[in-house]
Design a protein around this motif. Structure first.
Motif, mmCIF file in Angstrom:
data_model
loop_
_atom_site.group_PDB
_atom_site.id
_atom_site.type_symbol
_atom_site.label_atom_id
_atom_site.label_comp_id
_atom_site.label_asym_id
_atom_site.label_seq_id
_atom_site.Cartn_x
_atom_site.Cartn_y
_atom_site.Cartn_z
ATOM 1 N N PHE A 244 51.801 37.672 61.834
ATOM 2 C CA PHE A 244 52.774 36.607 61.594
ATOM 3 C C PHE A 244 53.088 35.855 62.889
ATOM 4 C CE2 PHE A 244 57.112 35.055 61.696
ATOM 5 C CZ PHE A 244 57.149 34.244 60.575
ATOM 6 N N THR A 245 53.404 36.591 63.955
ATOM 7 C CA THR A 245 53.755 35.935 65.211
ATOM 8 C C THR A 245 52.559 35.196 65.808
ATOM 9 O OG1 THR A 245 53.399 37.968 66.490
ATOM 10 C CG2 THR A 245 55.644 37.513 65.752
ATOM 11 N N PHE A 246 51.357 35.754 65.652
ATOM 12 C CA PHE A 246 50.153 35.078 66.138
ATOM 13 C C PHE A 246 49.967 33.734 65.436
ATOM 14 C CE2 PHE A 246 45.665 34.010 65.784
ATOM 15 C CZ PHE A 246 45.248 34.074 67.100
ATOM 16 N N LEU A 247 50.043 33.750 64.102
ATOM 17 C CA LEU A 247 49.842 32.516 63.345
ATOM 18 C C LEU A 247 50.976 31.524 63.578
ATOM 19 C CD1 LEU A 247 48.456 33.988 60.005
ATOM 20 C CD2 LEU A 247 47.186 32.773 61.785
ATOM 21 N N MET A 248 52.208 31.998 63.675
ATOM 22 C CA MET A 248 53.334 31.106 63.959
ATOM 23 C C MET A 248 53.163 30.451 65.323
ATOM 24 S SD MET A 248 56.123 29.750 62.892
ATOM 25 C CE MET A 248 56.668 30.745 61.533
ATOM 26 N N ALA A 249 52.794 31.225 66.311
ATOM 27 C CA ALA A 249 52.572 30.675 67.648
ATOM 28 C C ALA A 249 51.409 29.691 67.651
ATOM 29 C CB ALA A 249 52.308 31.807 68.645
ATOM 30 N N LEU A 250 50.353 30.017 66.927
ATOM 31 C CA LEU A 250 49.177 29.150 66.870
ATOM 32 C C LEU A 250 49.524 27.790 66.275
ATOM 33 C CD1 LEU A 250 46.055 29.145 67.370
ATOM 34 C CD2 LEU A 250 45.844 29.721 64.949
ATOM 35 N N PHE A 251 50.160 27.793 65.102
ATOM 36 C CA PHE A 251 50.472 26.532 64.429
ATOM 37 C C PHE A 251 51.559 25.742 65.157
ATOM 38 C CE2 PHE A 251 48.591 28.842 60.744
ATOM 39 C CZ PHE A 251 47.534 27.978 60.543
ATOM 40 N N MET A 252 52.628 26.409 65.560
ATOM 41 C CA MET A 252 53.716 25.691 66.215
ATOM 42 C C MET A 252 53.301 25.145 67.568
ATOM 43 S SD MET A 252 56.260 25.338 64.257
ATOM 44 C CE MET A 252 57.400 24.714 65.459
ATOM 45 N N VAL B 175 49.515 30.356 74.909
ATOM 46 C CA VAL B 175 49.618 31.502 75.817
ATOM 47 C C VAL B 175 51.085 31.802 76.145
ATOM 48 C CG1 VAL B 175 49.091 32.256 78.179
ATOM 49 C CG2 VAL B 175 47.299 31.256 76.768
ATOM 50 N N VAL B 176 51.907 30.766 76.178
ATOM 51 C CA VAL B 176 53.343 30.963 76.404
ATOM 52 C C VAL B 176 54.042 31.357 75.101
ATOM 53 C CG1 VAL B 176 55.491 29.805 77.060
ATOM 54 C CG2 VAL B 176 53.388 29.386 78.366
ATOM 55 N N ALA B 177 53.725 30.679 74.015
ATOM 56 C CA ALA B 177 54.442 30.853 72.750
ATOM 57 C C ALA B 177 54.267 32.246 72.147
ATOM 58 C CB ALA B 177 53.995 29.790 71.742
ATOM 59 N N LEU C 31 59.012 38.364 71.816
ATOM 60 C CA LEU C 31 60.214 38.804 72.517
ATOM 61 C C LEU C 31 61.492 38.380 71.798
ATOM 62 C CD1 LEU C 31 59.244 38.102 76.230
ATOM 63 C CD2 LEU C 31 59.568 40.332 75.167
ATOM 64 N N VAL C 32 61.524 37.165 71.274
ATOM 65 C CA VAL C 32 62.770 36.661 70.686
ATOM 66 C C VAL C 32 62.931 36.982 69.207
ATOM 67 C CG1 VAL C 32 62.934 34.802 72.378
ATOM 68 C CG2 VAL C 32 61.923 34.338 70.167
ATOM 69 N N LEU C 33 61.873 37.381 68.532
ATOM 70 C CA LEU C 33 61.960 37.649 67.100
ATOM 71 C C LEU C 33 63.051 38.656 66.731
ATOM 72 C CD1 LEU C 33 60.798 36.916 64.342
ATOM 73 C CD2 LEU C 33 59.143 38.763 64.645
#
Length: 81
Positions: free
Chosen positions: A11-19, A51-53, A59-61
């Motif tokens: 979930f976090t990978f895909l959220m970071a990728l798209f956002m 790479v940042v997201a 961390l923030v989730l």
């Protein structure tokens, strides 16, 4: 298929990728417009943003989940008769 124990990481990978992709595109276009080589400029910005997201989202989730729990009104409890 991916093991369910990795669902949060996926979930976090895909959220970071798209956002990061959408935001880096919007910010790149806003800052420099449609110039020659915009696709490569954007892809470089996207890579950096991802790479940042990705670690930031991880961390923030937990903090965001706690804040949502505090801010969302709980439904009234029903009597158990």
């Amino acid at each position: 298929m991916i093991d369910p124990k990795y669902s949060q990481l996926l979930f976090t990978f895909l959220m970071a990728l798209f956002m990061s992709g959408v935001m880096s595109l919007v910010i790149t276009l806003y800052n420099i417009g449609l110039v020659d080589g915009i696709v490569m400029i954007w892809l470089e910005a996207w890579l950096f943003a991802f790479v940042v997201a990705f670690p930031v989202i991880n961390l923030v989730l937990p903090i965001v989940r706690r804040l949502v729990t505090l801010l969302v009104k709980r439904p009234p409890e029903r009597d158990k008769a």
